[in-house]
Design a protein around this motif. Structure first.
Motif, short mmCIF file in Angstrom:
data_model
loop_
_atom_site.label_atom_id
_atom_site.label_comp_id
_atom_site.label_asym_id
_atom_site.label_seq_id
_atom_site.Cartn_x
_atom_site.Cartn_y
_atom_site.Cartn_z
N MET A 1 0.86 -1.17 0.00
CA MET A 1 0.00 0.00 0.00
C MET A 1 0.90 1.23 0.00
O MET A 1 1.84 1.32 0.76
N LYS A 2 0.55 2.15 -0.84
CA LYS A 2 1.31 3.37 -0.99
C LYS A 2 0.87 4.39 0.06
O LYS A 2 -0.28 4.37 0.51
N GLN A 3 1.77 5.27 0.48
CA GLN A 3 1.41 6.33 1.42
C GLN A 3 1.55 7.68 0.73
O GLN A 3 2.51 7.91 -0.01
N ILE A 4 0.58 8.53 0.98
CA ILE A 4 0.56 9.87 0.38
C ILE A 4 0.44 10.89 1.50
O ILE A 4 -0.41 10.74 2.39
N GLU A 5 1.23 11.94 1.43
CA GLU A 5 1.13 13.02 2.41
C GLU A 5 0.24 14.10 1.83
O GLU A 5 0.41 14.53 0.68
N VAL A 6 -0.75 14.52 2.62
CA VAL A 6 -1.71 15.54 2.18
C VAL A 6 -1.86 16.60 3.26
O VAL A 6 -1.46 16.40 4.41
N GLN A 7 -2.47 17.70 2.88
CA GLN A 7 -2.78 18.79 3.80
C GLN A 7 -4.29 18.97 3.85
O GLN A 7 -4.93 19.10 2.80
N ILE A 8 -4.84 18.96 5.05
CA ILE A 8 -6.26 19.24 5.25
C ILE A 8 -6.36 20.29 6.34
O ILE A 8 -5.87 20.08 7.45
N LEU A 9 -6.96 21.40 6.00
CA LEU A 9 -7.12 22.52 6.92
C LEU A 9 -5.76 22.95 7.49
O LEU A 9 -5.62 23.25 8.66
N GLY A 10 -4.73 22.90 6.62
CA GLY A 10 -3.41 23.35 7.01
C GLY A 10 -2.60 22.36 7.84
O GLY A 10 -1.49 22.67 8.26
N GLY B 1 -2.67 6.08 3.91
CA GLY B 1 -2.45 4.88 3.13
C GLY B 1 -3.38 4.89 1.93
O GLY B 1 -4.53 5.30 2.04
N CYS B 2 -2.86 4.43 0.80
CA CYS B 2 -3.65 4.47 -0.42
C CYS B 2 -3.35 3.23 -1.26
O CYS B 2 -2.19 2.92 -1.51
N PRO B 3 -4.39 2.53 -1.71
CA PRO B 3 -4.14 1.36 -2.57
C PRO B 3 -3.57 1.80 -3.92
O PRO B 3 -3.82 2.92 -4.37
N GLU B 4 -2.80 0.93 -4.53
CA GLU B 4 -2.22 1.23 -5.84
C GLU B 4 -3.33 1.60 -6.82
O GLU B 4 -4.36 0.93 -6.89
N GLY B 5 -3.12 2.65 -7.57
CA GLY B 5 -4.10 3.09 -8.56
C GLY B 5 -5.20 3.96 -8.00
O GLY B 5 -6.03 4.45 -8.75
N GLY B 6 -5.22 4.18 -6.69
CA GLY B 6 -6.29 4.97 -6.09
C GLY B 6 -5.88 6.37 -5.72
O GLY B 6 -6.63 7.09 -5.06
#
Length: 114
Positions: free
Chosen positions: A1-10, A16-21
């Protein structure tokens, strides 16, 4: 499972994100961030947890409305008749027409059953 860093409300989150998602996850993050920022910018609520709950409720309500509209649209469309049912309906129509013709002959000019 891939990990993505995001920002929500700063604030940063590692998700965790499945491949292709990735694109679907980023779209969801954008919707949540937009909903939370809109509530925060209205100025009445400052607590991050309350903003999150209100945003979740708003998004769930929108999703329910959309689902209801799609369900209603499906109900409004006539259901396609399967081939076997079409044959039966055609046969039934022929029998009904024949029966009506026989009734018309029996009733004659009177046009009344009694």
């Amino acid at each position: 499972m891939k990990q993505i860093e995001v920002q929500i409300l700063g604030q940063g989150y590692l998700l965790g994100c499945p491949e292709g998602g990735e694109s679907r996850l980023l779209e969801a993050v954008e919707r949540v961030d937009t909903a939370m920022c809109r509530i925060r910018d209205a100025g009445k609520i400052r607590a991050r947890d309350r903003i999150a709950v209100l945003a979740a409720l708003n998004l769930a309500f929108d999703l329910a409305d959309r689902s209801m509209a799609e369900l209603q649209a499906r109900r409004d469309q006539p259901a396609p008749m399967p081939p076997a049912a079409t044959t039966v309906a055609t046969s039934d129509d022929a029998q009904l027409t024949s029966l009506l013709q026989r009734l018309d002959r029996c009733l004659g000019d009177d046009g009344q059953l009694l």
